[in-house]
Design an enzyme around this catalytic site. Structure first.
Site, short mmCIF file in Angstrom:
data_model
loop_
_atom_site.label_atom_id
_atom_site.label_comp_id
_atom_site.label_asym_id
_atom_site.label_seq_id
_atom_site.Cartn_x
_atom_site.Cartn_y
_atom_site.Cartn_z
N ALA A 37 0.82 -1.21 0.00
CA ALA A 37 0.00 0.00 0.00
C ALA A 37 0.85 1.26 0.00
O ALA A 37 1.95 1.29 0.57
CB ALA A 37 -0.91 -0.01 1.23
N LEU A 102 -4.93 -2.38 4.18
CA LEU A 102 -5.76 -2.77 3.03
C LEU A 102 -6.93 -1.79 2.90
O LEU A 102 -7.19 -1.00 3.80
CB LEU A 102 -6.27 -4.20 3.24
CG LEU A 102 -5.17 -5.28 3.23
CD1 LEU A 102 -5.72 -6.63 3.67
CD2 LEU A 102 -4.54 -5.39 1.84
N HIS A 107 -10.44 -4.53 5.94
CA HIS A 107 -9.83 -4.43 7.28
C HIS A 107 -10.29 -5.57 8.19
O HIS A 107 -9.50 -6.20 8.86
CB HIS A 107 -10.18 -3.08 7.92
CG HIS A 107 -9.41 -1.93 7.35
ND1 HIS A 107 -9.54 -0.64 7.81
CD2 HIS A 107 -8.49 -1.86 6.35
CE1 HIS A 107 -8.75 0.17 7.13
NE2 HIS A 107 -8.10 -0.56 6.22
N LYS A 125 -7.01 3.12 9.69
CA LYS A 125 -8.34 3.73 9.91
C LYS A 125 -9.12 3.72 8.61
O LYS A 125 -8.48 3.72 7.55
CB LYS A 125 -8.22 5.15 10.47
CG LYS A 125 -7.11 6.04 9.87
CD LYS A 125 -7.03 6.29 8.40
CE LYS A 125 -8.18 6.94 7.73
NZ LYS A 125 -7.95 7.15 6.27
N1 LIG Z 1 -2.79 6.67 8.37
C1 LIG Z 1 -2.76 7.41 7.29
O1 LIG Z 1 -2.20 8.50 7.25
C2 LIG Z 1 -3.39 6.90 6.05
C3 LIG Z 1 -4.18 5.79 6.11
N2 LIG Z 1 -4.72 5.26 4.98
C4 LIG Z 1 -5.54 4.06 5.07
O2 LIG Z 1 -4.73 2.98 4.59
C5 LIG Z 1 -5.50 2.11 3.78
C6 LIG Z 1 -4.86 2.02 2.40
O3 LIG Z 1 -4.78 3.28 1.81
P1 LIG Z 1 -3.72 3.58 0.64
O4 LIG Z 1 -2.37 3.14 1.07
O5 LIG Z 1 -3.90 4.98 0.28
O6 LIG Z 1 -4.29 2.65 -0.50
P2 LIG Z 1 -3.57 1.84 -1.66
O7 LIG Z 1 -4.58 1.68 -2.72
O8 LIG Z 1 -2.25 2.42 -1.99
O9 LIG Z 1 -3.27 0.45 -0.95
C7 LIG Z 1 -4.25 -0.51 -0.70
C8 LIG Z 1 -3.62 -1.87 -0.83
O10 LIG Z 1 -4.67 -2.81 -0.66
C9 LIG Z 1 -4.41 -3.95 -1.45
N3 LIG Z 1 -5.65 -4.50 -1.99
C10 LIG Z 1 -6.14 -5.72 -1.72
N4 LIG Z 1 -7.30 -5.92 -2.34
C11 LIG Z 1 -7.56 -4.81 -3.04
C12 LIG Z 1 -8.61 -4.45 -3.91
N5 LIG Z 1 -9.63 -5.26 -4.16
N6 LIG Z 1 -8.53 -3.25 -4.49
C13 LIG Z 1 -7.52 -2.41 -4.25
N7 LIG Z 1 -6.48 -2.71 -3.42
C14 LIG Z 1 -6.51 -3.90 -2.83
C15 LIG Z 1 -3.42 -3.53 -2.51
O11 LIG Z 1 -2.35 -4.37 -2.22
P3 LIG Z 1 -1.58 -5.32 -3.22
O12 LIG Z 1 -0.25 -4.72 -3.12
O13 LIG Z 1 -1.76 -6.64 -2.61
O14 LIG Z 1 -2.15 -5.23 -4.58
C16 LIG Z 1 -3.00 -2.12 -2.18
O15 LIG Z 1 -1.62 -2.00 -2.10
C17 LIG Z 1 -6.91 2.64 3.83
O16 LIG Z 1 -7.61 1.97 4.84
C18 LIG Z 1 -6.76 4.10 4.21
O17 LIG Z 1 -7.87 4.60 4.92
C19 LIG Z 1 -4.43 5.81 3.76
C20 LIG Z 1 -3.64 6.92 3.65
C21 LIG Z 1 -3.13 7.61 4.81
O1 LIG Z 2 -4.20 10.96 6.23
C1 LIG Z 2 -5.02 10.87 5.36
O2 LIG Z 2 -5.25 11.89 4.50
C2 LIG Z 2 -5.69 11.61 3.20
C3 LIG Z 2 -6.68 10.50 3.21
O3 LIG Z 2 -7.25 10.23 2.00
C4 LIG Z 2 -6.07 9.32 3.84
O4 LIG Z 2 -6.78 8.15 3.67
C5 LIG Z 2 -5.90 9.70 5.23
O5 LIG Z 2 -5.55 8.65 6.06
#
Ligand SMILES: NC(=O)C1=CN([C@@H]2O[C@H](COP(=O)(O)OP(=O)(O)OC[C@H]3O[C@@H](n4cnc5c(N)ncnc54)[C@H](OP(=O)(O)O)[C@@H]3O)[C@@H](O)[C@H]2O)C=CC1
Ligand SMILES: O=C1OC[C@@H](O)[C@H](O)[C@H]1O
Length: 394
Positions: A37, A102, A107, A125
């Site tokens: 991710a 994920l 989740h 989250k």
């Molecule tokens: N704490 C924070 O600051 C942040 C938190 N988040 C949270 O993290 C999570 C992921 O966000 P983000 O990293 O931006 O997302 P991404 O799309 O970059 O990553 C999601 C990952 O999920 C996997 N995956 C498994 N099944 C699916 C599917 N059906 N479709 C798409 N992806 C799938 C993919 O892994 P694979 O490599 O296996 O293909 C992919 O790498 C979310 O829950 C988001 O709310 C996001 C951004 C900031």
């Molecule tokens: O930190 C964040 O800011 C951008 C959002 O889209 C992301 O999922 C979140 O965790």
């Protein structure tokens, strides 16, 4: 010039990722990441590179080559891929803790599977698709004596805790209104983004609203009593197919009533349309608390380690206002220049908990469950309804 270099350093810190483990006398905690991710490098890999008790040991991706490329890029020892990759990572006895970034709708499934495999979980989250799923995950974690925490990283940062201390300290008198916003301009999230997919638990309230709700609840030290209003605008992709179902909120705004007559507003938007169709909107990322004798605002409560300011306006008995600005990049007593990211503070707390030490703060089960309950209720009020329950595969 120095302030500019400081700023550049701060902004780039979470992305300077390297998983080179720093070893101590005891074995480091080996983490496995589910999915390659985008958030994994700033949220875990980079923080782990400066944590002497952590090693990012494994990554799994749905595609073996993607897993290998990610592992190579970040110096991760094991790469699991293919349709069984996630489960293989969970079955690896070396993995002690799992980071689950994920899509929201996965989740629950993969946290339940990780816990069943005996792993501690740092869970992105929002915790799950529903409050019920959140309760079940914590129930399983508790029954197995495992650590589970929703990764609300912002809470671990000193600027956010300073905001809370100002509100609680009484300097501004009784709280009247709290508003929290996380809204970004159109163009940052592409149309294929997981945040726009209903079946993956998408929507502005799930993605960004979970922060605004969490922060509002934290600052009020209470739970809302009722939702006075909740409105939304749906996401519509470019050239939508004729059968496109409009069930993903691009923007949601909710007005809440809290105890003691306090009111609250949360605003979240994944893609604010440009002003007059061409001028991009400025991101709105702030927490504002209006009180009897003044107000306080934390600009950028979500990523304060990158940049923030705390503006405190105090009005005296004669109606005269004094405003001061604070910047809080470290806790009192911490060495000069430490300035950890929110994620680094979070990882420290997670490891402390896992090692039986007292973390500086914690996102509790009750907090995560209540946040999901309010997300669901706000979705009900908007008319969109909760996100679909997770489908769990064997
Ligand atoms: N704490 C924070 O600051 C942040 C938190 N988040 C949270 O993290 C999570 C992921 O966000 P983000 O990293 O931006 O997302 P991404 O799309 O970059 O990553 C999601 C990952 O999920 C996997 N995956 C498994 N099944 C699916 C599917 N059906 N479709 C798409 N992806 C799938 C993919 O892994 P694979 O490599 O296996 O293909 C992919 O790498 C979310 O829950 C988001 O709310 C996001 C951004 C900031
Ligand atoms: O930190 C964040 O800011 C951008 C959002 O889209 C992301 O999922 C979140 O965790």
């Amino acid at each position: 010039m120095a302030w500019f270099l400081d700023f550049v350093k701060r902004v780039s810190t979470p992305f300077n990722s390297s998983a080179a483990p720093v070893t101590t006398e005891s074995q480091p905690i080996k983490f496995g990441i589910l999915g390659a991710a985008a958030i994994a490098p700033p949220a875990l890999i980079s923080p782990a590179s400066t944590h002497p008790e952590v090693q990012v040991y494994a990554v799994a991706a749905r595609d073996q080559k993607r897993a290998e490329a990610f592992a190579k890029k970040y110096g991760i020892e094991k790469a699991y891929g293919g349709s069984t990759g996630y489960q293989q990572l969970l079955d690896d006895p070396e993995v002690e803790a799992v980071y689950n970034p994920l899509p929201n709708g996965l989740h629950y499934e993969w946290t339940m599977k990780a816990l069943a495999a005996g792993k501690h979980v740092l869970l992105e989250k929002p915790a799950a698709s529903t409050a019920e799923e959140t309760r079940e995950m914590f129930k399983l974690a508790e029954s197995k004596g495992l650590i589970l925490m929703e990764a609300f990283h912002y809470r671990f940062h000193p600027a956010v805790q300073r905001l809370k201390a100002i509100v609680d300290g009484g300097e501004l008198g009784a709280v009247k209104h709290i508003s929290t916003s996380l809204a970004i301009p159109k163009g940052i999230m592409g149309p294929g983004d997981i945040r726009y997919k209903y079946e993956l638990g998408g929507g502005a309230l799930m993605d960004m609203g979970c922060y605004t709700l969490s922060c509002l609840r934290y600052l009020s030290s209470s739970e809302p009593i009722s939702i006075e209003s909740a409105t939304h605008e749906v996401y519509v992709p470019p050239s939508p197919p004729s059968d496109y179902v409009r069930n993903v909120d691009r923007r949601t705004v909710a007005e809440l009533l809290l105890p003691k007559g306090v009111t609250g507003t949360i605003t979240c938007d994944l893609a604010m349309p440009p002003t007059l169709g061409v001028i991009p909107k400025i991101p709105q990322i702030s927490a504002v608390v209006k009180c009897e004798n003044g107000e306080v605002e934390l600009f950028n409560f979500v990523a304060p380690a990158m940049y923030h300011w705390l503006k405190v306006k105090v009005v005296d008995g004669n109606g005269k206002a004094k405003t001061r600005t604070e910047k809080v990049y470290k806790f009192e007593g911490e060495e000069k220049g430490k300035e950890w990211s929110t994620y680094r503070y979070q990882l420290e707390a997670f490891v402390d908990q896992l090692k039986g030490r007292t973390p500086q703060t914690w996102i509790t089960k009750g907090d995560s469950v209540a946040n999901m309950e309010w997300i669901e209720q706000i979705y009900e009020k908007t008319g969109l309804g909760s996100r679909p329950k997770s489908r769990v595969t064997s």
